[in-house]
Design a protein around this motif. Sequence first.
Motif, PDB file in Angstrom:
ATOM      1  N   ALA A  65       0.825  -1.204   0.000  1.00 59.16           N
ATOM      2  CA  ALA A  65       0.000   0.000   0.000  1.00 59.16           C
ATOM      3  C   ALA A  65       0.854   1.246   0.000  1.00 59.16           C
ATOM      4  N   SER A  70       6.014   6.687   0.003  1.00 55.64           N
ATOM      5  CA  SER A  70       4.952   7.456   0.635  1.00 55.64           C
ATOM      6  C   SER A  70       5.070   7.419   2.149  1.00 55.64           C
ATOM      7  N   GLY A  71       6.180   7.836   2.647  1.00 54.39           N
ATOM      8  CA  GLY A  71       6.387   7.806   4.093  1.00 54.39           C
ATOM      9  C   GLY A  71       5.839   9.051   4.754  1.00 54.39           C
ATOM     10  N   GLY A  72       4.561   9.268   4.648  1.00 57.44           N
ATOM     11  CA  GLY A  72       3.964  10.410   5.346  1.00 57.44           C
ATOM     12  C   GLY A  72       3.852  11.630   4.468  1.00 57.44           C
ATOM     13  N   ASP A  73       4.311  12.744   4.979  1.00 60.36           N
ATOM     14  CA  ASP A  73       4.029  14.019   4.329  1.00 60.36           C
ATOM     15  C   ASP A  73       4.783  14.213   3.023  1.00 60.36           C
ATOM     16  N   PHE A  79      -3.115  12.122   0.249  1.00 57.46           N
ATOM     17  CA  PHE A  79      -4.046  10.992   0.120  1.00 57.46           C
ATOM     18  C   PHE A  79      -3.575   9.923  -0.844  1.00 57.46           C
ATOM     19  N   ALA A  81      -1.598   7.581  -0.576  1.00 55.05           N
ATOM     20  CA  ALA A  81      -1.452   6.251   0.014  1.00 55.05           C
ATOM     21  C   ALA A  81      -2.775   5.499   0.042  1.00 55.05           C
TER      22      ALA A  81
ATOM     23  N   ALA B 100       7.797   6.769   9.780  1.00 56.36           N
ATOM     24  CA  ALA B 100       6.387   6.845   9.431  1.00 56.36           C
ATOM     25  C   ALA B 100       5.539   5.906  10.268  1.00 56.36           C
ATOM     26  N   ALA B 136      -3.454  18.085   5.470  1.00 53.25           N
ATOM     27  CA  ALA B 136      -4.080  17.040   4.662  1.00 53.25           C
ATOM     28  C   ALA B 136      -3.880  15.650   5.243  1.00 53.25           C
ATOM     29  N   ASP B 152      -2.499   6.699  11.443  1.00 50.49           N
ATOM     30  CA  ASP B 152      -1.797   7.787  10.764  1.00 50.49           C
ATOM     31  C   ASP B 152      -2.291   7.825   9.329  1.00 50.49           C
ATOM     32  N   SER B 153      -3.135   8.794   9.013  1.00 49.76           N
ATOM     33  CA  SER B 153      -3.741   8.810   7.688  1.00 49.76           C
ATOM     34  C   SER B 153      -2.731   9.158   6.607  1.00 49.76           C
ATOM     35  N   GLY B 154      -1.673   9.868   6.963  1.00 45.98           N
ATOM     36  CA  GLY B 154      -0.678  10.267   5.970  1.00 45.98           C
ATOM     37  C   GLY B 154      -0.003   9.059   5.343  1.00 45.98           C
ATOM     38  N   SER B 155       0.338   8.056   6.165  1.00 45.44           N
ATOM     39  CA  SER B 155       1.016   6.888   5.628  1.00 45.44           C
ATOM     40  C   SER B 155       0.086   5.684   5.584  1.00 45.44           C
ATOM     41  N   ASN B 156      -1.184   5.897   5.989  1.00 44.87           N
ATOM     42  CA  ASN B 156      -2.186   4.822   6.014  1.00 44.87           C
ATOM     43  C   ASN B 156      -1.701   3.644   6.854  1.00 44.87           C
ATOM     44  N   GLN B 157      -1.207   3.932   8.029  1.00 45.19           N
ATOM     45  CA  GLN B 157      -0.756   2.883   8.925  1.00 45.19           C
ATOM     46  C   GLN B 157      -1.539   2.967  10.218  1.00 45.19           C
ATOM     47  N   GLY B 279      -6.209  -2.376   3.353  1.00 47.13           N
ATOM     48  CA  GLY B 279      -4.877  -2.099   2.848  1.00 47.13           C
ATOM     49  C   GLY B 279      -3.989  -1.347   3.805  1.00 47.13           C
TER      50      GLY B 279
END
Lengths: 298, 396
Positions: A65, A70-73, A79, A81, B100, B136, B152-157, B279
């Motif tokens: 995924a 895509s490690g965060g910011d 979005f 991710a 992350a 965001a 954590d929505s930024g990394s979807n974890q 996911g």
Amino acid sequence: MSQAETLPTPAPRPGVLWQLGLFRSEFITVMRRWRTLALLAVLTGVPVLIGIAVKIDTNGGGGRAGGGGSGGDGGGPAFIAQITNNGLFLVFTGLAATLPFFLPMAIGVIAGDSIAGEANSGTLRYLLVAPAGRTRLLLAKYASVLAFCVVATLVVAASGLIVGAILFPLGDVTLLSGTTISFTEGLWRALLIAATVALSLTGIAALGLFISTLTNSGIAAMATTVGLLITVQIVDQIPQLHAIQPYLFPHYWLSFADLLRDPVYWDELRRNFGLQGLYVAVFGSAAWARFTTRDITA
Amino acid sequence: MARIPATDDSPERRRKAIRYAVPVLAAGVAAATIGLVPALASAGSPNLPDITAKKLIEKIAVSDTQTISGSVKFSTDFGLPAIASAFGSSLGGSGTGGSASANPNDQLTKLLTGTHTLQVAADGPDRQKVSIVESAAEYSVIHNGNDVWAYDSGSNQAYHSTAPQGAKSGAGTDHTSSTLTPQQAADQALKAVDSTTSVTVDGTAKVAGRDAYQLLIKPTQADTTVGSIRIAVDSATGVPLKFTLTPKGSAKPAVDIGFTKVDFGKPAASTFTFTPPKGAKVTTEKSGADAAKKDGTKAQDNAKSALDGLNVIGTGWDSIAELKTPKGSLTGQQSNTKGSTFDTQSLISSFGKTVKGSFGSGTFVSTRVVNALITDSGKVYVGAVSQDALVKAASK
């Protein structure tokens, strides 16, 4: 360029219908230009590109995924991710990716061209022969630019939704705060976000309109508006200039993402709307002051 | 209109001037609004009946507010060097690795620097939620019954840990809320109330649109770096709404945590339910008690076990913690942290300064509140006290 010759009897105070007619003819003229269609094509292409890139990246990366970076910011547009798991997020990513430059650039071109383009091709004075009055003409011009803002935003959103639905699964939406909402409600939020994005563009539309009244060269007005946009976007990134940043029109643009929180975080959204309103009031009235008092020679 | 037939273009110019005045006026009104509205909003000091400090503290103690939600502005300015926040997050990064991670330890150290906006919600001791609002993206810690989720929505974890039965308001979640809500911060400050402190009620204030009393806590001891602590207490419910810690000799708070919006109604139940999205990468922490403890104290535990003794010198605000470390243990301990085998000693000296005294020489690391002296002989002195006091303690 406007089909102002379709105007009915020249009454001293034309009604609302007449004003609508003027707007409609302006809007149709704008939408019929090749330039406009090309801009819309570019805007349609952005979500398509993002969608395909994410799809390829996911397949190549063994279904991981979000992909490698895509490690965060710092990992690409917001979005990104979430796209693999819910195609609806492509709408949000598409808007987040186009809002900093593509969308306002398109608005800058349309708004910059609105008055100066007419002056450039020598049609402005013919428009003014009609008893519309300059204020009304300016209003119609601005309204058609605003309508283009809505169209451009919806084009990005629709393209994101269609590509997202084709390439990725759709389903319940997990908001940024971790709360889950149904897909239908997600669609509503997407629509609300598109409306917010369109509203976010009203400031630069007014700015472009004002610049357009300053010059007789359409190219100059477009270049100035887009150049100004780029400058302001750069200034907005320099940490040392944080004191003026809250007053720059793009500063709160990304606040549309706050609509995806639960509860919705309104502070920055409200600031964004206030700021856009301010730009519209100041530059809209400046455009009016300039346009209604200047000598039209072209 | 133009009664004076002066020059030919006079009416024309006047019309022009009037029209141009409109945008100028619009800009002026806007500027005035931007300048005045925040000033007016925060200027109000409401009229409330007088109250003694003791009564006010009681009010806080008996406050039985169970449901609350709102936005919190969380600013800290400890004067930490930028490198220290990186250091801090690697200290917290236990096991999951990578910046992350959705592990609360990694994420909450963010709060040590800068200004953050939090959205908080609580419904009794079983359900709490804290979200850090990011651009965001959002990082949320959700406690619902036995479950503690972090997302954590930024990394979807996502991060999941299960609190043991019975430990519902267990250490884990308590920790998260204690760093975050003004209530907990206030409680801690009030514990320090003794003969070393003056506690007074210092007027009233408007916080998040509510009338509040201001409790002013001032250390009376000489050596401490803490200037004052100010707690705004909601006059109706007794809930602390704002917590400010100001270092001595400064007007700028080092810690400023306060509600900007508050609602005492019951938050929607859906606020506290979390299902990891499809996911999302979920890290699960199984061992219940350990997980709960880990949240708050693992970093400190690590540090403590590596040090062979803790001794407190002084009392009240002037307390100094003296830690004896075997030589080199500071470096050794850090290499536990996955992927970051940096030399702590050189890191410390890189943002400290060398101090000499009768104890020998050492490195003095200062922030706006807490100062530390690490002597070359391996002793560490930490306290919210001045450099002189640390040197004096070390020289004993």
